[in-house]
Design an enzyme around this catalytic site. Structure first.
Site, PDB file in Angstrom:
ATOM      1  N   ASN A 119       0.810  -1.226   0.000  1.00  0.00           N
ATOM      2  CA  ASN A 119       0.000   0.000   0.000  1.00  0.00           C
ATOM      3  C   ASN A 119       0.846   1.280   0.000  1.00  0.00           C
ATOM      4  OD1 ASN A 119      -2.653   1.548   0.909  1.00  0.00           O
ATOM      5  ND2 ASN A 119      -1.064   2.061   2.409  1.00  0.00           N
ATOM      6  N   TYR A 130       3.194   9.287 -11.544  1.00  0.00           N
ATOM      7  CA  TYR A 130       2.317   8.471 -10.691  1.00  0.00           C
ATOM      8  C   TYR A 130       1.519   7.466 -11.538  1.00  0.00           C
ATOM      9  CZ  TYR A 130      -1.322   7.335  -7.263  1.00  0.00           C
ATOM     10  OH  TYR A 130      -2.182   6.672  -6.423  1.00  0.00           O
ATOM     11  N   VAL A 134      -9.837   8.691  -3.361  1.00  0.00           N
ATOM     12  CA  VAL A 134     -10.267   8.327  -2.009  1.00  0.00           C
ATOM     13  C   VAL A 134      -9.960   9.484  -1.067  1.00  0.00           C
ATOM     14  CG1 VAL A 134     -10.009   6.637  -0.143  1.00  0.00           C
ATOM     15  CG2 VAL A 134      -9.695   5.915  -2.527  1.00  0.00           C
TER      16      VAL A 134
HETATM   17  N1  LIG Z   1      -6.124   8.259  -1.883  1.00  0.00           N
HETATM   18  C1  LIG Z   1      -6.428   8.048  -3.160  1.00  0.00           C
HETATM   19  O1  LIG Z   1      -7.201   8.789  -3.775  1.00  0.00           O
HETATM   20  C2  LIG Z   1      -5.869   6.864  -3.886  1.00  0.00           C
HETATM   21  C3  LIG Z   1      -6.418   6.559  -5.140  1.00  0.00           C
HETATM   22  C4  LIG Z   1      -5.921   5.478  -5.849  1.00  0.00           C
HETATM   23  C5  LIG Z   1      -4.897   4.716  -5.316  1.00  0.00           C
HETATM   24  N2  LIG Z   1      -4.390   5.027  -4.098  1.00  0.00           N
HETATM   25  C6  LIG Z   1      -3.290   4.192  -3.600  1.00  0.00           C
HETATM   26  O2  LIG Z   1      -3.641   3.652  -2.338  1.00  0.00           O
HETATM   27  C7  LIG Z   1      -2.471   3.588  -1.504  1.00  0.00           C
HETATM   28  C8  LIG Z   1      -2.691   4.391  -0.229  1.00  0.00           C
HETATM   29  O3  LIG Z   1      -3.091   5.705  -0.580  1.00  0.00           O
HETATM   30  P1  LIG Z   1      -3.236   6.862   0.508  1.00  0.00           P
HETATM   31  O4  LIG Z   1      -3.983   7.953  -0.142  1.00  0.00           O
HETATM   32  O5  LIG Z   1      -3.700   6.293   1.810  1.00  0.00           O
HETATM   33  O6  LIG Z   1      -1.692   7.309   0.631  1.00  0.00           O
HETATM   34  P2  LIG Z   1      -0.989   8.351   1.630  1.00  0.00           P
HETATM   35  O7  LIG Z   1      -0.150   9.253   0.820  1.00  0.00           O
HETATM   36  O8  LIG Z   1      -1.999   8.965   2.555  1.00  0.00           O
HETATM   37  O9  LIG Z   1      -0.107   7.363   2.506  1.00  0.00           O
HETATM   38  C9  LIG Z   1       0.943   6.633   1.944  1.00  0.00           C
HETATM   39  C10 LIG Z   1       1.787   6.123   3.092  1.00  0.00           C
HETATM   40  O10 LIG Z   1       2.937   5.484   2.515  1.00  0.00           O
HETATM   41  C11 LIG Z   1       4.056   5.861   3.310  1.00  0.00           C
HETATM   42  N3  LIG Z   1       5.292   5.764   2.548  1.00  0.00           N
HETATM   43  C12 LIG Z   1       5.712   6.596   1.555  1.00  0.00           C
HETATM   44  N4  LIG Z   1       6.939   6.242   1.150  1.00  0.00           N
HETATM   45  C13 LIG Z   1       7.309   5.159   1.893  1.00  0.00           C
HETATM   46  C14 LIG Z   1       8.466   4.340   1.943  1.00  0.00           C
HETATM   47  N5  LIG Z   1       9.524   4.574   1.144  1.00  0.00           N
HETATM   48  N6  LIG Z   1       8.497   3.320   2.827  1.00  0.00           N
HETATM   49  C15 LIG Z   1       7.456   3.087   3.656  1.00  0.00           C
HETATM   50  N7  LIG Z   1       6.324   3.820   3.656  1.00  0.00           N
HETATM   51  C16 LIG Z   1       6.259   4.861   2.787  1.00  0.00           C
HETATM   52  C17 LIG Z   1       3.772   7.293   3.720  1.00  0.00           C
HETATM   53  O11 LIG Z   1       4.559   7.690   4.841  1.00  0.00           O
HETATM   54  C18 LIG Z   1       2.283   7.258   4.007  1.00  0.00           C
HETATM   55  O12 LIG Z   1       1.988   6.957   5.354  1.00  0.00           O
HETATM   56  C19 LIG Z   1      -1.324   4.115  -2.368  1.00  0.00           C
HETATM   57  O13 LIG Z   1      -0.673   3.043  -2.986  1.00  0.00           O
HETATM   58  C20 LIG Z   1      -2.020   4.983  -3.386  1.00  0.00           C
HETATM   59  O14 LIG Z   1      -1.273   5.142  -4.559  1.00  0.00           O
HETATM   60  C21 LIG Z   1      -4.847   6.078  -3.378  1.00  0.00           C
END
Ligand SMILES: NC(=O)c1ccc[n+]([C@@H]2O[C@H](COP(=O)([O-])OP(=O)(O)OC[C@H]3O[C@@H](n4cnc5c(N)ncnc54)[C@H](O)[C@@H]3O)[C@@H](O)[C@H]2O)c1
Length: 253
Positions: free
Chosen positions: A88, A156, A189
Protein backbone atom coordinates in the site's frame (compact mmCIF):
# COMPACT_ATOMS: atom_id res chain seq x y z
CA UNK A 1 -14.30 -15.81 14.40
CA UNK A 2 -12.77 -13.82 11.54
CA UNK A 3 -12.04 -14.92 7.97
CA UNK A 4 -8.31 -14.36 8.62
CA UNK A 5 -7.93 -16.12 11.98
CA UNK A 6 -4.41 -17.50 12.35
CA UNK A 7 -2.99 -15.49 9.43
CA UNK A 8 -0.24 -12.88 9.56
CA UNK A 9 -0.35 -9.79 7.34
CA UNK A 10 2.22 -7.10 6.54
CA UNK A 11 0.75 -3.72 5.57
CA UNK A 12 3.10 -1.09 4.14
CA UNK A 13 2.22 2.58 4.53
CA UNK A 14 0.07 1.74 7.57
CA UNK A 15 0.70 5.03 9.36
CA UNK A 16 -2.15 6.94 7.73
CA UNK A 17 -4.92 6.93 5.14
CA UNK A 18 -5.96 3.73 3.40
CA UNK A 19 -3.13 1.66 4.94
CA UNK A 20 -4.24 2.49 8.47
CA UNK A 21 -7.85 1.47 7.73
CA UNK A 22 -6.63 -1.73 6.01
CA UNK A 23 -4.48 -2.70 9.01
CA UNK A 24 -7.43 -2.25 11.40
CA UNK A 25 -9.76 -4.30 9.19
CA UNK A 26 -7.22 -7.12 8.83
CA UNK A 27 -6.89 -7.23 12.63
CA UNK A 28 -10.68 -7.16 13.05
CA UNK A 29 -10.84 -10.25 10.79
CA UNK A 30 -8.43 -12.07 13.10
CA UNK A 31 -5.09 -11.50 11.36
CA UNK A 32 -1.95 -10.58 13.29
CA UNK A 33 -0.70 -7.43 11.60
CA UNK A 34 2.78 -6.03 11.03
CA UNK A 35 2.59 -2.28 10.42
CA UNK A 36 5.26 -0.59 8.33
CA UNK A 37 5.80 3.05 7.40
CA UNK A 38 8.38 5.80 7.34
CA UNK A 39 6.16 7.73 9.76
CA UNK A 40 4.99 6.50 13.17
CA UNK A 41 2.19 3.92 13.15
CA UNK A 42 1.34 4.56 16.82
CA UNK A 43 -2.28 5.60 16.16
CA UNK A 44 -2.96 2.51 14.03
CA UNK A 45 -1.19 0.26 16.54
CA UNK A 46 -3.12 1.62 19.52
CA UNK A 47 -6.46 1.34 17.70
CA UNK A 48 -5.80 -2.33 16.90
CA UNK A 49 -4.65 -3.19 20.42
CA UNK A 50 -7.56 -1.28 22.02
CA UNK A 51 -10.02 -3.39 20.09
CA UNK A 52 -8.29 -6.61 21.16
CA UNK A 53 -6.27 -7.21 17.98
CA UNK A 54 -2.63 -8.22 17.58
CA UNK A 55 -0.11 -5.93 15.86
CA UNK A 56 3.51 -4.81 15.91
CA UNK A 57 5.02 -1.71 14.38
CA UNK A 58 8.24 -1.89 12.32
CA UNK A 59 9.78 1.29 10.91
CA UNK A 60 10.86 0.40 7.38
CA UNK A 61 11.52 2.10 4.07
CA UNK A 62 10.14 -0.03 1.23
CA UNK A 63 12.96 1.12 -1.04
CA UNK A 64 15.62 -0.17 1.35
CA UNK A 65 16.37 -3.84 0.78
CA UNK A 66 17.77 -4.39 4.28
CA UNK A 67 14.90 -2.73 6.08
CA UNK A 68 12.39 -4.68 3.97
CA UNK A 69 14.20 -7.93 4.86
CA UNK A 70 13.93 -6.91 8.54
CA UNK A 71 10.20 -6.23 8.09
CA UNK A 72 9.44 -9.73 6.78
CA UNK A 73 11.71 -11.22 9.45
CA UNK A 74 9.75 -9.31 12.11
CA UNK A 75 6.48 -10.86 10.89
CA UNK A 76 7.85 -14.36 11.32
CA UNK A 77 9.57 -13.69 14.64
CA UNK A 78 6.52 -11.94 16.14
CA UNK A 79 3.78 -14.22 14.78
CA UNK A 80 5.51 -17.32 13.37
CA UNK A 81 4.48 -16.97 9.72
CA UNK A 82 3.70 -14.63 6.83
CA UNK A 83 0.55 -15.14 4.76
CA UNK A 84 -0.55 -11.74 3.44
CA UNK A 85 1.32 -8.75 2.02
CA UNK A 86 -0.55 -5.52 1.32
CA UNK A 87 1.65 -3.31 -0.87
CA UNK A 88 0.00 0.00 0.00
CA UNK A 89 2.92 2.41 0.64
CA UNK A 90 3.38 4.96 -2.13
CA UNK A 91 4.01 8.54 -2.95
CA UNK A 92 0.29 9.18 -3.30
CA UNK A 93 -1.21 12.12 -1.39
CA UNK A 94 2.30 13.63 -1.48
CA UNK A 95 2.48 13.70 -5.29
CA UNK A 96 2.17 17.10 -6.97
CA UNK A 97 0.07 17.54 -10.12
CA UNK A 98 2.11 19.46 -12.70
CA UNK A 99 2.71 19.78 -16.43
CA UNK A 100 5.59 17.79 -17.93
CA UNK A 101 8.15 20.62 -18.05
CA UNK A 102 7.75 21.23 -14.30
CA UNK A 103 8.41 17.64 -13.25
CA UNK A 104 12.08 17.15 -12.44
CA UNK A 105 13.96 13.94 -13.21
CA UNK A 106 14.49 13.55 -9.45
CA UNK A 107 10.74 13.67 -8.78
CA UNK A 108 10.13 11.13 -11.54
CA UNK A 109 12.77 8.80 -10.13
CA UNK A 110 11.55 9.09 -6.54
CA UNK A 111 7.96 8.18 -7.51
CA UNK A 112 9.25 5.16 -9.43
CA UNK A 113 11.55 4.17 -6.57
CA UNK A 114 8.80 4.05 -3.96
CA UNK A 115 5.76 3.08 -6.04
CA UNK A 116 7.41 0.50 -8.31
CA UNK A 117 10.71 -0.72 -6.84
CA UNK A 118 9.21 -0.58 -3.33
CA UNK A 119 6.54 -3.09 -4.39
CA UNK A 120 9.17 -5.29 -6.06
CA UNK A 121 11.42 -5.27 -2.96
CA UNK A 122 8.54 -6.17 -0.63
CA UNK A 123 7.34 -9.02 -2.86
CA UNK A 124 10.91 -10.32 -3.27
CA UNK A 125 11.45 -10.39 0.49
CA UNK A 126 8.02 -11.88 1.30
CA UNK A 127 8.00 -14.70 -1.26
CA UNK A 128 10.47 -17.06 0.51
CA UNK A 129 8.35 -16.81 3.70
CA UNK A 130 5.16 -17.57 1.75
CA UNK A 131 6.77 -20.37 -0.24
CA UNK A 132 7.71 -22.02 3.05
CA UNK A 133 3.94 -22.47 3.68
CA UNK A 134 3.04 -23.16 0.04
CA UNK A 135 0.51 -20.33 0.32
CA UNK A 136 0.36 -16.56 0.16
CA UNK A 137 -1.82 -13.60 -0.76
CA UNK A 138 -0.35 -10.41 -2.17
CA UNK A 139 -2.54 -7.36 -2.73
CA UNK A 140 -1.02 -4.42 -4.61
CA UNK A 141 -2.54 -0.95 -4.75
CA UNK A 142 -3.08 0.35 -8.27
CA UNK A 143 -5.04 3.47 -9.19
CA UNK A 144 -7.88 4.54 -11.45
CA UNK A 145 -5.52 7.22 -12.75
CA UNK A 146 -3.77 4.48 -14.79
CA UNK A 147 -7.06 3.25 -16.27
CA UNK A 148 -8.20 6.78 -17.11
CA UNK A 149 -4.83 8.35 -18.07
CA UNK A 150 -5.24 11.25 -15.65
CA UNK A 151 -3.16 14.24 -16.84
CA UNK A 152 -0.53 16.15 -14.80
CA UNK A 153 0.51 12.96 -13.00
CA UNK A 154 2.56 11.05 -15.60
CA UNK A 155 5.05 9.65 -13.06
CA UNK A 156 2.32 8.47 -10.69
CA UNK A 157 0.15 7.08 -13.52
CA UNK A 158 3.13 5.22 -15.03
CA UNK A 159 4.07 3.83 -11.62
CA UNK A 160 0.56 2.44 -11.13
CA UNK A 161 0.64 0.92 -14.63
CA UNK A 162 3.83 -0.83 -13.58
CA UNK A 163 2.04 -2.17 -10.49
CA UNK A 164 -0.64 -3.74 -12.74
CA UNK A 165 2.13 -5.24 -14.90
CA UNK A 166 3.97 -6.68 -11.89
CA UNK A 167 0.70 -8.08 -10.54
CA UNK A 168 0.23 -10.08 -13.74
CA UNK A 169 3.82 -11.21 -14.11
CA UNK A 170 4.22 -12.26 -10.45
CA UNK A 171 0.82 -14.00 -10.50
CA UNK A 172 2.05 -16.28 -13.29
CA UNK A 173 5.48 -16.83 -11.75
CA UNK A 174 4.27 -17.53 -8.21
CA UNK A 175 1.07 -19.48 -8.85
CA UNK A 176 2.87 -22.82 -8.64
CA UNK A 177 3.90 -21.94 -5.07
CA UNK A 178 0.31 -21.19 -4.03
CA UNK A 179 0.91 -17.46 -3.98
CA UNK A 180 -1.91 -15.30 -5.37
CA UNK A 181 -1.16 -11.77 -6.56
CA UNK A 182 -3.93 -9.27 -7.20
CA UNK A 183 -4.41 -5.52 -7.42
CA UNK A 184 -7.07 -3.06 -6.24
CA UNK A 185 -7.70 0.01 -8.36
CA UNK A 186 -9.41 2.74 -6.30
CA UNK A 187 -10.90 6.00 -7.51
CA UNK A 188 -10.13 9.25 -5.71
CA UNK A 189 -10.27 8.33 -2.01
CA UNK A 190 -10.79 11.18 0.41
CA UNK A 191 -8.31 10.50 3.20
CA UNK A 192 -7.33 13.32 5.58
CA UNK A 193 -4.13 13.85 3.58
CA UNK A 194 -5.98 13.86 0.24
CA UNK A 195 -8.40 16.49 1.53
CA UNK A 196 -5.37 18.73 2.06
CA UNK A 197 -3.98 18.15 -1.46
CA UNK A 198 -3.62 21.38 -3.47
CA UNK A 199 -5.53 20.06 -6.51
CA UNK A 200 -7.12 16.69 -5.66
CA UNK A 201 -8.45 18.04 -2.36
CA UNK A 202 -10.36 20.87 -4.05
CA UNK A 203 -14.17 20.76 -4.18
CA UNK A 204 -14.08 21.13 -7.98
CA UNK A 205 -11.79 18.11 -8.50
CA UNK A 206 -13.75 16.00 -6.00
CA UNK A 207 -17.07 16.90 -7.65
CA UNK A 208 -15.72 15.93 -11.09
CA UNK A 209 -14.88 12.49 -9.71
CA UNK A 210 -18.23 12.08 -7.99
CA UNK A 211 -20.10 13.00 -11.20
CA UNK A 212 -18.16 10.31 -13.13
CA UNK A 213 -19.47 7.53 -10.83
CA UNK A 214 -22.54 5.31 -11.10
CA UNK A 215 -22.71 5.58 -7.31
CA UNK A 216 -22.41 9.34 -7.06
CA UNK A 217 -20.74 10.01 -3.76
CA UNK A 218 -17.33 10.57 -2.21
CA UNK A 219 -15.09 7.48 -1.83
CA UNK A 220 -13.57 6.84 1.62
CA UNK A 221 -10.92 4.27 2.67
CA UNK A 222 -13.57 1.98 4.21
CA UNK A 223 -15.04 1.50 0.70
CA UNK A 224 -11.89 -0.48 -0.22
CA UNK A 225 -11.71 -2.70 2.86
CA UNK A 226 -14.18 -5.36 1.68
CA UNK A 227 -12.26 -5.93 -1.57
CA UNK A 228 -8.94 -6.06 0.30
CA UNK A 229 -10.25 -8.61 2.84
CA UNK A 230 -11.74 -10.71 0.00
CA UNK A 231 -8.43 -10.74 -1.92
CA UNK A 232 -6.57 -11.61 1.31
CA UNK A 233 -8.88 -14.45 2.30
CA UNK A 234 -9.28 -18.05 1.08
CA UNK A 235 -12.56 -16.96 -0.57
CA UNK A 236 -10.50 -15.61 -3.50
CA UNK A 237 -8.05 -18.51 -3.81
CA UNK A 238 -8.84 -19.13 -7.51
CA UNK A 239 -8.36 -15.46 -8.43
CA UNK A 240 -4.90 -14.21 -9.36
CA UNK A 241 -3.32 -11.64 -11.67
CA UNK A 242 -6.48 -9.50 -11.54
CA UNK A 243 -7.12 -5.82 -11.01
CA UNK A 244 -10.34 -5.15 -9.13
CA UNK A 245 -11.73 -1.67 -9.74
CA UNK A 246 -13.36 -0.21 -6.61
CA UNK A 247 -14.49 3.29 -7.55
CA UNK A 248 -18.29 3.47 -7.40
CA UNK A 249 -18.58 2.59 -11.08
CA UNK A 250 -16.50 5.36 -12.60
CA UNK A 251 -14.26 3.22 -14.82
CA UNK A 252 -16.00 0.15 -16.29
CA UNK A 253 -14.26 -2.62 -18.22
N1 LIG B 1 -6.12 8.26 -1.88
C1 LIG B 1 -6.43 8.05 -3.16
O1 LIG B 1 -7.20 8.79 -3.77
C2 LIG B 1 -5.87 6.86 -3.89
C3 LIG B 1 -6.42 6.56 -5.14
C4 LIG B 1 -5.92 5.48 -5.85
C5 LIG B 1 -4.90 4.72 -5.32
N2 LIG B 1 -4.39 5.03 -4.10
C6 LIG B 1 -3.29 4.19 -3.60
O2 LIG B 1 -3.64 3.65 -2.34
C7 LIG B 1 -2.47 3.59 -1.50
C8 LIG B 1 -2.69 4.39 -0.23
O3 LIG B 1 -3.09 5.70 -0.58
P1 LIG B 1 -3.24 6.86 0.51
O4 LIG B 1 -3.98 7.95 -0.14
O5 LIG B 1 -3.70 6.29 1.81
O6 LIG B 1 -1.69 7.31 0.63
P2 LIG B 1 -0.99 8.35 1.63
O7 LIG B 1 -0.15 9.25 0.82
O8 LIG B 1 -2.00 8.96 2.56
O9 LIG B 1 -0.11 7.36 2.51
C9 LIG B 1 0.94 6.63 1.94
C10 LIG B 1 1.79 6.12 3.09
O10 LIG B 1 2.94 5.48 2.52
C11 LIG B 1 4.06 5.86 3.31
N3 LIG B 1 5.29 5.76 2.55
C12 LIG B 1 5.71 6.60 1.56
N4 LIG B 1 6.94 6.24 1.15
C13 LIG B 1 7.31 5.16 1.89
C14 LIG B 1 8.47 4.34 1.94
N5 LIG B 1 9.52 4.57 1.14
N6 LIG B 1 8.50 3.32 2.83
C15 LIG B 1 7.46 3.09 3.66
N7 LIG B 1 6.32 3.82 3.66
C16 LIG B 1 6.26 4.86 2.79
C17 LIG B 1 3.77 7.29 3.72
O11 LIG B 1 4.56 7.69 4.84
C18 LIG B 1 2.28 7.26 4.01
O12 LIG B 1 1.99 6.96 5.35
C19 LIG B 1 -1.32 4.12 -2.37
O13 LIG B 1 -0.67 3.04 -2.99
C20 LIG B 1 -2.02 4.98 -3.39
O14 LIG B 1 -1.27 5.14 -4.56
C21 LIG B 1 -4.85 6.08 -3.38
Amino acid sequence: MGVLDGKTAVVTGAGQGIGSVFARRLAAEGASVVLCDLVACATTLEAIRRSGGRAVDVAADVTDQRSVAGLMEAAVSAFGRLDILINNAAIASAVEMKPIHEISSEEWTRVMEVNVRGVFECIKAAVPRMRANGYGKIVNMGSGTFLKGTPMLPHYVASKGAVVGMTRSFARELGEHGIRVNCISPGLVMTDAMRGHAVMGSAEFAQGNIKSRAIGREQVPEDLAGAMIFLSSPQSDFITGQTLVVDGGSFMH
